[in-house]
Enzyme design. Structure first.
Site, mmCIF file in Angstrom:
data_model
loop_
_atom_site.group_PDB
_atom_site.id
_atom_site.type_symbol
_atom_site.label_atom_id
_atom_site.label_comp_id
_atom_site.label_asym_id
_atom_site.label_seq_id
_atom_site.Cartn_x
_atom_site.Cartn_y
_atom_site.Cartn_z
ATOM 1 N N SER A 1 0.799 -1.231 0.000
ATOM 2 C CA SER A 1 0.000 0.000 0.000
ATOM 3 C C SER A 1 0.829 1.277 0.000
ATOM 4 O O SER A 1 0.358 2.326 -0.428
ATOM 5 C CB SER A 1 -0.929 0.014 1.208
ATOM 6 O OG SER A 1 -0.185 -0.088 2.400
ATOM 7 N N HIS B 1 -5.018 -3.813 -2.601
ATOM 8 C CA HIS B 1 -4.674 -2.871 -3.685
ATOM 9 C C HIS B 1 -4.469 -3.571 -5.023
ATOM 10 O O HIS B 1 -4.117 -2.918 -6.007
ATOM 11 C CB HIS B 1 -3.421 -2.072 -3.312
ATOM 12 C CG HIS B 1 -3.630 -1.224 -2.106
ATOM 13 N ND1 HIS B 1 -4.153 0.055 -2.180
ATOM 14 C CD2 HIS B 1 -3.442 -1.484 -0.788
ATOM 15 C CE1 HIS B 1 -4.256 0.542 -0.960
ATOM 16 N NE2 HIS B 1 -3.829 -0.366 -0.099
ATOM 17 N N LYS C 1 -11.200 -0.284 -2.066
ATOM 18 C CA LYS C 1 -10.221 0.366 -2.955
ATOM 19 C C LYS C 1 -10.817 0.413 -4.370
ATOM 20 O O LYS C 1 -11.739 1.187 -4.597
ATOM 21 C CB LYS C 1 -8.876 -0.372 -2.907
ATOM 22 C CG LYS C 1 -8.430 -0.801 -1.516
ATOM 23 C CD LYS C 1 -7.986 0.323 -0.626
ATOM 24 C CE LYS C 1 -7.455 -0.221 0.697
ATOM 25 N NZ LYS C 1 -7.668 0.648 1.823
HETATM 26 C C1 LIG Z 1 -3.039 -3.509 2.246
HETATM 27 C C2 LIG Z 1 -4.275 -3.152 2.996
HETATM 28 N N1 LIG Z 1 -4.976 -4.122 3.608
HETATM 29 C C3 LIG Z 1 -6.096 -3.851 4.293
HETATM 30 C C4 LIG Z 1 -6.572 -2.571 4.407
HETATM 31 C C5 LIG Z 1 -7.804 -2.308 5.212
HETATM 32 O O1 LIG Z 1 -8.877 -2.138 4.387
HETATM 33 P P1 LIG Z 1 -10.142 -1.225 4.768
HETATM 34 O O2 LIG Z 1 -9.702 0.191 4.629
HETATM 35 O O3 LIG Z 1 -11.134 -1.648 3.761
HETATM 36 O O4 LIG Z 1 -10.516 -1.572 6.161
HETATM 37 C C6 LIG Z 1 -5.898 -1.536 3.758
HETATM 38 C C7 LIG Z 1 -6.412 -0.134 3.762
HETATM 39 O O5 LIG Z 1 -6.403 0.678 4.467
HETATM 40 C C8 LIG Z 1 -4.723 -1.816 3.058
HETATM 41 O O6 LIG Z 1 -4.011 -0.842 2.479
#
Ligand SMILES: Cc1ncc(COP(=O)(O)O)c(C=O)c1O
Length: 417
Positions: A206, A234, A265
């Site tokens: 990310s 992502h 996302k």
């Molecule tokens: C790699 C990754 N996994 C999980 C999440 C968590 O997802 P969410 O924002 O849908 O709770 C995020 C985002 O913030 C992320 O970047």
């Protein structure tokens, strides 16, 4: 230009032995006041329109609404504001109401939730899926319920916080980011001591936009008797021939043991999922506390996310446009001499390596009506502080050129190369 600056970071406010929680909160105000004083408070900017390449933002310091080129979104395919996705959510709300009314096991599952579960499992080439109300919850809660003290998680050092938090009930060893010798070294050390060995990685990282070498990870997992879990937050909708994500990118669809991800996302919504074998998902349905004790996704989100998956399957042009933007932006960033690490996807770290300069650049970009996020220590190491930029399919060449123009000026001003 590197400065030797001693500035306070979030890490400085974690613990004060003499202060209780209220005292610590008062002390922390010093940090936010300092950000405000320097016009570095670039958090929680208030948007006045839907997620789109131009964001209307209410300026914290002047109160005026600014039109900003939005380079900070994870809505990579602009589905959050897609008319059909919105309409599907409206229809779902009319039929099923504003809320699910209960947790999924005890009354909160509508036929839309069931359809979304089936659809995302199929999309990921897995037998079955479980849906959570956040991506954070899908990672942390599934891992917390699967791994205990007799197990071990072997985790990439840059794995997302939700994966790391999910490993709190178990043993953990970290390997160097995307480094297969380091992974093999760790696997060889823990060889037969644990009941379950689970390698845990992001598909696309990310903060760096690079891709996990899932083919090599899978080979090592087989060699050392480990399972693999990949977080597709992502990657979903972005990589792979059909946007199905990292396993598809490496021709491994259906061959990764546990695939998690988010609807927040490229799908433009909210919520998360885990897809795996039927047995593993059935187990999670009854043991994953973040699922059992949390109300189901709203019907609106379930309806909209079914539609987002249909758009991803049927409208390949969106992904092609995103990739054409990625290639154009990347080439020009490299031509400017900027350090963008190993970015391979829609996420671009512009690595600055100095917290204060990074904050100053974020402020200047904000003043030039370009919306990006600074990423500072302790989120990344101090020498890797950066501006994180991300692209959307609906960015035009004109939007991208304006950002490049601003960066050209900043490269010169701060001697960034
Ligand atoms: C790699 C990754 N996994 C999980 C999440 C968590 O997802 P969410 O924002 O849908 O709770 C995020 C985002 O913030 C992320 O970047």
């Amino acid at each position: 230009m590197k400065t030797k600056t001693k500035i306070k970071t979030l890490a400085d406010y974690v613990d004060f032995p003499e202060l209780d929680i209220m005292g610590r909160a008062v002390k922390f105000k010093e940090w936010t006041n300092n950000l405000d004083y320097n016009k570095h408070y670039n958090y929680k900017r208030v948007a006045m329109n839907a997620s789109s390449p131009i964001r209307l933002v209410k300026d914290r310091y002047t109160g005026e609404t600014r039109e900003m080129i939005y380079f900070a979104s994870n809505d990579y395919l602009n589905l959050a504001n897609h008319p059909e996705v919105i309409e599907a959510g409206v229809r779902a709300t009319r039929k099923y109401g504003a809320g699910a009314g209960s947790v999924p096991l005890l009354g909160g599952t509508t036929e839309l939730h069931r359809e979304l579960e089936n659809k995302i499992a199929k999309f990921k080439g897995c037998e079955k899926s479980i849906i959570y109300s956040s991506g954070y919850g899908s990672n942390s809660s599934s891992l917390l319920s699967l791994l205990g003290e007799k197990d071990i998680a072997i985790v990439d050092m840059l794995a997302h916080a939700s994966l790391i938090d999910g490993c709190k009930n178990t043993n953990v060893k970290y390997f160097k980011h995307n480094d297969m010798s380091s992974l093999e070294f760790v696997l060889s050390k823990v060889k037969n001591n644990f009941r379950t060995k689970l390698i845990v990685v992001d598909g696309v990282y990310s903060m760096d936009g690079d891709i996990a070498p899932l083919d090599k990870i899978k080979e090592l997992a087989e060699q050392y008797g480990a399972y693999v879990m990949v977080d597709e937050a992502h990657a979903t909708g972005v990589i792979g021939e059909n946007g199905h994500g990292t396993p598809e990118h490496f021709n491994l669809s259906g061959k990764v043991d546990i695939v998690s991800g988010t609807f927040s996302k490229a799908l433009g919504g909210v919520g998360g999922f885990v897809a795996a074998s039927e047995e593993l998902i059935d187990l999670l349905h009854f043991y994953s506390r973040g699922y059992i004790f949390s109300t189901a996704l709203t019907p609106q989100v379930a309806g909209s996310m079914i539609c987002s998956l249909n758009v991803i399957e049927n409208d390949k042009k969106r992904r092609e446009k995103l990739w054409s933007n990625i290639r154009y932006f990347k080439k020009n960033l490299i031509d400017l001499g900027l350090n963008i690490g190993n970015s391979e996807t829609a996420i671009f770290p512009i690595i600055i390596g100095d917290d204060l300069i990074t904050k100053e650049i974020a402020r200047e970009l904000h003043e030039m009506n370009i919306y990006v996020n600074p990423v500072l220590y302790p989120a990344v190491s101090k020498r890797l502080s950066r501006i994180r930029m991300s692209l959307m399919s609906e960015h035009t060449i004109e939007h991208i050129d304006k950002v490049l123009e601003a960066l050209k000026y900043l490269v010169k001003k701060y001697n960034l190369t």
